[in-house]
Design an enzyme around this catalytic site. Structure first.
Site, mmCIF file in Angstrom:
data_model
loop_
_atom_site.group_PDB
_atom_site.id
_atom_site.type_symbol
_atom_site.label_atom_id
_atom_site.label_comp_id
_atom_site.label_asym_id
_atom_site.label_seq_id
_atom_site.Cartn_x
_atom_site.Cartn_y
_atom_site.Cartn_z
ATOM 1 C CD GLU A 1 61.371 35.655 -21.079
ATOM 2 O OE1 GLU A 1 60.170 35.860 -20.826
ATOM 3 O OE2 GLU A 1 61.828 34.511 -21.295
ATOM 4 C CE LYS B 1 60.789 40.104 -24.857
ATOM 5 N NZ LYS B 1 61.005 38.970 -25.769
ATOM 6 N NE ARG C 1 63.094 34.175 -29.819
ATOM 7 C CZ ARG C 1 62.599 35.380 -29.610
ATOM 8 N NH1 ARG C 1 61.607 35.548 -28.757
ATOM 9 N NH2 ARG C 1 63.090 36.414 -30.245
#
Length: 281
Positions: A3, A51, A254
């Site tokens: 992250e 990111k 996810r």
């Protein structure tokens, strides 16, 4: 996937190791860049944008260039002293940069390219949560723009605000008292949620152990993420593990974690499928 705080720390480590130095060797191990030689280029700075990570160079044959990388799911940058044994297998290295006795190695990078227009590569991103130009107003506007979208999906969208991954999206939903499937319209104050995201990432930007609870003791760092069937730290109800939506794309893959008591389903919420088995992340 790493992250924004992970990328921030990675950039800081690379900047400390390379900035102000001249590359004495570059070895790109991807076909598109295999013949590129950046020897003689000076490393001006290493910087994160959400990111994404950029190594800005000057003085190379191609004039000003940036090495643009994205860690995706498995990537990492390591810094070694010349001759030091790598901590990952050599076949996973995608680029090796040497500056004197320092070696920086990018392993399993999901994106690796050379660009003369680095800002174009990140023009689609929302405000960078760890950037010097963080803009809470624009982040709040981006979040509120699609009122019917599931909050848990909106928070992962880097076009809303850049840097949030799966851990932070789960923790932010819990801290807001909202189910991940709740529509964005259920957020009472989008700017306050943006502030919360900024505060969490900033607090963890340079710390090795990510913490959202304020308690950095081992096993107490997070509210809900990875805590399937364990008692909620607030009310004792068992945390539930599931997935949003009905598709098979990255967002559905996810997992989400939530407390069904502290984060009750609200009107307009989309479907959440419960998931069982080993605690995938």
């Amino acid at each position: 996937m790493p992250e924004g705080d992970t990328v921030y720390r990675t950039a800081a480590r690379l900047h400390a190791a390379l900035a102000g130095k001249t590359l004495t060797r570059s070895d790109f191990r991807v076909p598109a860049l295999a013949t590129k030689d950046l020897s003689g280029a000076a490393v001006d700075r290493v910087r994160p944008v959400g990111k994404h990570l950029f190594i800005d160079l000057s003085g190379a044959a191609d004039r000003r260039l940036s090495i643009h990388s994205h860690l995706m799911m498995e990537g990492a940058w390591h810094v070694y002293a010349r001759g030091e044994k790598w901590r990952r297998p050599g076949f996973t290295a995608r680029v090796v940069l040497r500056a004197g006795d320092t070696e920086a190695v990018g392993f399993d990078l999901g994106v690796l390219e050379l660009t003369a227009a680095p800002e174009a590569a990140v023009a689609h991103l929302g405000p960078d949560l760890l950037g010097e130009d963080w803009d809470r107003v624009r982040a709040a506007e981006n979040l509120a723009a699609d009122a019917d979208r599931a909050l848990g999906l909106a928070l992962l969208d880097q076009r809303v605000m850049a840097g949030i991954g799966n851990i932070y999206r789960n923790e932010l939903c819990f801290l807001a008292g909202l189910h991940p499937a709740a529509p964005v319209s259920a957020v009472p104050d989008p700017a306050a949620l943006a502030d919360s995201a900024h505060r969490l990432l900033t607090a963890n930007a340079l710390t090795p152990v990510r913490c959202t609870t304020g308690d950095r003791r081992r096993g107490r760092e997070l509210w809900v993420y990875g805590r399937d069937r364990r008692p909620c730290r607030r009310c004792g109800t068992a945390i539930v593990r599931g997935s949003l939506g009905t598709g098979s794309g990255p967002a559905a893959e996810r997992v989400v974690y939530f407390c069904p008591a502290c984060q009750p389903v609200t009107p307009g919420s989309g479907p959440v499928r419960r998931r069982t088995g080993s605690a995938g992340r």
